[in-house]
Motif scaffolding. Sequence first.
Motif, PDB file in Angstrom:
ATOM      1  N   THR A   1       0.873  -1.179   0.000  1.00  0.00           N
ATOM      2  CA  THR A   1       0.000   0.000   0.000  1.00  0.00           C
ATOM      3  C   THR A   1       0.906   1.223   0.000  1.00  0.00           C
ATOM      4  O   THR A   1       2.032   1.175   0.516  1.00  0.00           O
ATOM      5  N   PRO A   2       0.448   2.349  -0.560  1.00  0.00           N
ATOM      6  CA  PRO A   2       1.288   3.560  -0.588  1.00  0.00           C
ATOM      7  C   PRO A   2       1.746   3.996   0.794  1.00  0.00           C
ATOM      8  O   PRO A   2       2.759   4.684   0.930  1.00  0.00           O
ATOM      9  N   ARG A   3       1.017   3.593   1.818  1.00  0.00           N
ATOM     10  CA  ARG A   3       1.363   3.953   3.192  1.00  0.00           C
ATOM     11  C   ARG A   3       2.791   3.592   3.539  1.00  0.00           C
ATOM     12  O   ARG A   3       3.460   4.305   4.307  1.00  0.00           O
ATOM     13  N   THR A   4       3.277   2.490   2.967  1.00  0.00           N
ATOM     14  CA  THR A   4       4.611   2.006   3.315  1.00  0.00           C
ATOM     15  C   THR A   4       5.707   2.983   2.910  1.00  0.00           C
ATOM     16  O   THR A   4       6.802   2.958   3.453  1.00  0.00           O
ATOM     17  N   PHE A   5       5.436   3.875   1.935  1.00  0.00           N
ATOM     18  CA  PHE A   5       6.421   4.872   1.515  1.00  0.00           C
ATOM     19  C   PHE A   5       6.291   6.191   2.278  1.00  0.00           C
ATOM     20  O   PHE A   5       7.109   7.088   2.110  1.00  0.00           O
ATOM     21  N   LEU A   6       5.242   6.312   3.093  1.00  0.00           N
ATOM     22  CA  LEU A   6       4.939   7.609   3.684  1.00  0.00           C
ATOM     23  C   LEU A   6       5.047   7.630   5.207  1.00  0.00           C
ATOM     24  O   LEU A   6       5.797   8.422   5.774  1.00  0.00           O
ATOM     25  N   LYS A   7       4.285   6.783   5.862  1.00  0.00           N
ATOM     26  CA  LYS A   7       4.212   6.871   7.324  1.00  0.00           C
ATOM     27  C   LYS A   7       5.562   6.654   8.018  1.00  0.00           C
ATOM     28  O   LYS A   7       5.954   7.463   8.861  1.00  0.00           O
ATOM     29  N   PRO A   8       6.297   5.582   7.675  1.00  0.00           N
ATOM     30  CA  PRO A   8       7.553   5.379   8.409  1.00  0.00           C
ATOM     31  C   PRO A   8       8.576   6.484   8.175  1.00  0.00           C
ATOM     32  O   PRO A   8       9.339   6.816   9.071  1.00  0.00           O
ATOM     33  N   LEU A   9       8.552   7.078   6.986  1.00  0.00           N
ATOM     34  CA  LEU A   9       9.618   8.008   6.612  1.00  0.00           C
ATOM     35  C   LEU A   9       9.309   9.463   6.923  1.00  0.00           C
ATOM     36  O   LEU A   9      10.230  10.255   7.159  1.00  0.00           O
ATOM     37  N   TYR A  10       8.010   9.827   6.928  1.00  0.00           N
ATOM     38  CA  TYR A  10       7.723  11.258   6.981  1.00  0.00           C
ATOM     39  C   TYR A  10       6.760  11.702   8.078  1.00  0.00           C
ATOM     40  O   TYR A  10       6.559  12.902   8.253  1.00  0.00           O
ATOM     41  N   THR A  11       6.096  10.792   8.786  1.00  0.00           N
ATOM     42  CA  THR A  11       5.292  11.258   9.917  1.00  0.00           C
ATOM     43  C   THR A  11       6.231  11.688  11.047  1.00  0.00           C
ATOM     44  O   THR A  11       7.377  11.243  11.130  1.00  0.00           O
ATOM     45  N   SER A  12       5.735  12.552  11.903  1.00  0.00           N
ATOM     46  CA  SER A  12       6.588  13.110  12.958  1.00  0.00           C
ATOM     47  C   SER A  12       7.202  12.034  13.837  1.00  0.00           C
ATOM     48  O   SER A  12       8.328  12.176  14.318  1.00  0.00           O
ATOM     49  N   SER A  13       6.446  10.948  14.053  1.00  0.00           N
ATOM     50  CA  SER A  13       6.953   9.852  14.894  1.00  0.00           C
ATOM     51  C   SER A  13       7.376   8.655  14.054  1.00  0.00           C
ATOM     52  O   SER A  13       7.513   7.551  14.575  1.00  0.00           O
ATOM     53  N   GLY A  14       7.574   8.872  12.762  1.00  0.00           N
ATOM     54  CA  GLY A  14       7.903   7.769  11.859  1.00  0.00           C
ATOM     55  C   GLY A  14       9.147   7.016  12.292  1.00  0.00           C
ATOM     56  O   GLY A  14      10.154   7.623  12.652  1.00  0.00           O
ATOM     57  N   SER A  15       9.091   5.709  12.218  1.00  0.00           N
ATOM     58  CA  SER A  15      10.198   4.877  12.695  1.00  0.00           C
ATOM     59  C   SER A  15      11.445   5.037  11.839  1.00  0.00           C
ATOM     60  O   SER A  15      12.536   4.718  12.290  1.00  0.00           O
ATOM     61  N   ALA A  16      11.302   5.508  10.603  1.00  0.00           N
ATOM     62  CA  ALA A  16      12.467   5.699   9.729  1.00  0.00           C
ATOM     63  C   ALA A  16      12.534   7.144   9.248  1.00  0.00           C
ATOM     64  O   ALA A  16      13.040   7.422   8.168  1.00  0.00           O
ATOM     65  N   ASN A  17      12.021   8.051  10.075  1.00  0.00           N
ATOM     66  CA  ASN A  17      12.083   9.469   9.728  1.00  0.00           C
ATOM     67  C   ASN A  17      13.493   9.984  10.022  1.00  0.00           C
ATOM     68  O   ASN A  17      13.809  10.401  11.127  1.00  0.00           O
ATOM     69  N   ASN A  18      14.335   9.938   9.012  1.00  0.00           N
ATOM     70  CA  ASN A  18      15.738  10.336   9.182  1.00  0.00           C
ATOM     71  C   ASN A  18      16.003  11.783   8.812  1.00  0.00           C
ATOM     72  O   ASN A  18      17.145  12.234   8.868  1.00  0.00           O
ATOM     73  N   THR A  19      14.962  12.512   8.396  1.00  0.00           N
ATOM     74  CA  THR A  19      15.160  13.907   8.006  1.00  0.00           C
ATOM     75  C   THR A  19      14.795  14.884   9.119  1.00  0.00           C
ATOM     76  O   THR A  19      15.220  16.034   9.091  1.00  0.00           O
ATOM     77  N   GLY A  20      13.968  14.430  10.065  1.00  0.00           N
ATOM     78  CA  GLY A  20      13.472  15.339  11.089  1.00  0.00           C
ATOM     79  C   GLY A  20      12.255  16.121  10.637  1.00  0.00           C
ATOM     80  O   GLY A  20      11.808  17.049  11.323  1.00  0.00           O
ATOM     81  N   TYR A  21      11.699  15.732   9.490  1.00  0.00           N
ATOM     82  CA  TYR A  21      10.516  16.424   8.965  1.00  0.00           C
ATOM     83  C   TYR A  21       9.330  16.218   9.901  1.00  0.00           C
ATOM     84  O   TYR A  21       9.107  15.118  10.415  1.00  0.00           O
TER      85      TYR A  21
END
Length: 554
Positions: free
Chosen positions: A457-477
């Motif tokens: 699902t498209p969610r797999t490219f969005l939630k982990p990487l870009y939500t504030s608490s995303g588990s793979a949010n490496n940008t700090g966005y």
Amino acid sequence: MRKRRMVAPVAASLSAALLAAGCGGGGGSAITEATGTLEDPITVQWAEPQSELVPTNSNDTNGSQVLNPMFTGLVEYDPKSFEPENAMAESIELSDDKKTYTVKLKQGWKFHDGEEVTADNFVRAWNYGAYAGNAQQNADMFNAIQGYDEVHPADPDGESGPKEPPEPSAEKMSGLKVVDDHTFTITLKKPFSVFTTKLGYQAFSPMPDAFFENKEEFLKNPVGNGPYEFESRTPQQSLTLTRYKDYKGADAGSVDAVKLVVYNKAQTAYQDLKSDNLDVINVIPTSALADNRWKDELGDRAISKPRMGITVLNLPMYKEKFKNPDLRKALSLAIDREKIVNQVFNGEATAATGWIAPDFPGGPDKGSCGEWCNYDKAKAKEHLEKAGGFDGQLTLSYNADGAHKQWITAVAGSIRDTLGIKVGLNAVPTFGTYQDQMDNDEMTGPFRYGWVADYPTPRTFLKPLYTSSGSANNTGYSSEKFDNLIAEADKAATVDKANQLYNEAASQLGKDVPSIPLFTNAVKGATSNRLAEGTLNSRTVPAISTFKVAQAGE
């Protein structure tokens, strides 16, 4: 601060070198009936995984090469279409309130040590994976289940903050209930339309009693319930799997033994494959892509198919200068993606127009990056000027043990030539070190990042990487609007509505540009003459169950 979930690397991080010792040589007519046995296994290019071989604690593609054939969950994904279908689940029925699933298991399935697979093996494994004290990388995969917040309380100031999260107030999620040996229920915190689609990811595998009784011993001799079982491992060299004769699933496989062999250079593996000293590769060296030389050399043994992944240039928004959206947009506008795709990848990639892989189920992303993914020299300079220019050198980082040097050099050149600023490269020797630097917010400039879909699902490219608490949010966005759109999509009444909202969330990224979409490589690999059939899945992982040995003389 809590350990962050690691990221699935876009390409295998190749470590210590080893020639394919023990491989049966020769191709076509030289093949004997002994090929594919433990004494003469089918050999596959591999690299050491980042983490232990436990489904809830491994999420890189190297680990998946082992865990996918060793474990079978409720659902699995077709290696060709990436469509989910029931595997160990006889049925998964949803209640009228759209919150509780009743799972009935197929009976007669066993782990490789003879233990029967029951509902308790799933419930116990998922509770272990979710519990904060166990620090599993895939813990947040369970965050939709009722009671997750009690076993894994939120970090009050985010993972980059100094505060420690509170201790869990429970050890088990209240949303998981064993009904009988072959039935259990899953109650979610709220309706989640794509929940069952996630269940094919390896984190949702069952675990045998052997794991909970002696984890240290289990890690030496892991036990699963999939079509292939662990045989042996020599660290930094190889790992061997053998076919599990009592497997009940449809994807039982036909090759008796498979040896995963560690390579540190894609070129070495490529040469071994051409010599039939290696049977499957999932990385084509960049040098072989020129003029499609690899297809000419490998013929119908070459594998090329759409890939459910994307490569981006992440921007460290935890650094002051990269908080400026005009600078981020200037950098994106300065990259000539089409030229790089054609010159570096010989057209064997797709220039990115958004943050979701093209041809993805539930997509495609219809150009959410908008004008920012178009090469525009004048507009790039205009936004750099708005940003106040750029002093000093812009340094792009990448891990040197992947096949990234050539394309990131081209990206650096495009930025330098377009904006007239100094651009340098920082090659981090290993993916492990590189991942640590990302986890610890140590990047000083843009850094390459790859992501392959965990589930369709498209969610797999969005939630982990870009939500504030995303588990793979490496940008700090962090964007309240983006977070709200993802939350709204999660509770949508239908999958179609959810996908619509996920794509709206992607459009919000197009306004903020927290990372720069670059391209999607095709899945590229090849098989030797010893295999009559065999493919890679859409995550670039060799699908071992599809391997079929060629008969002598073919």
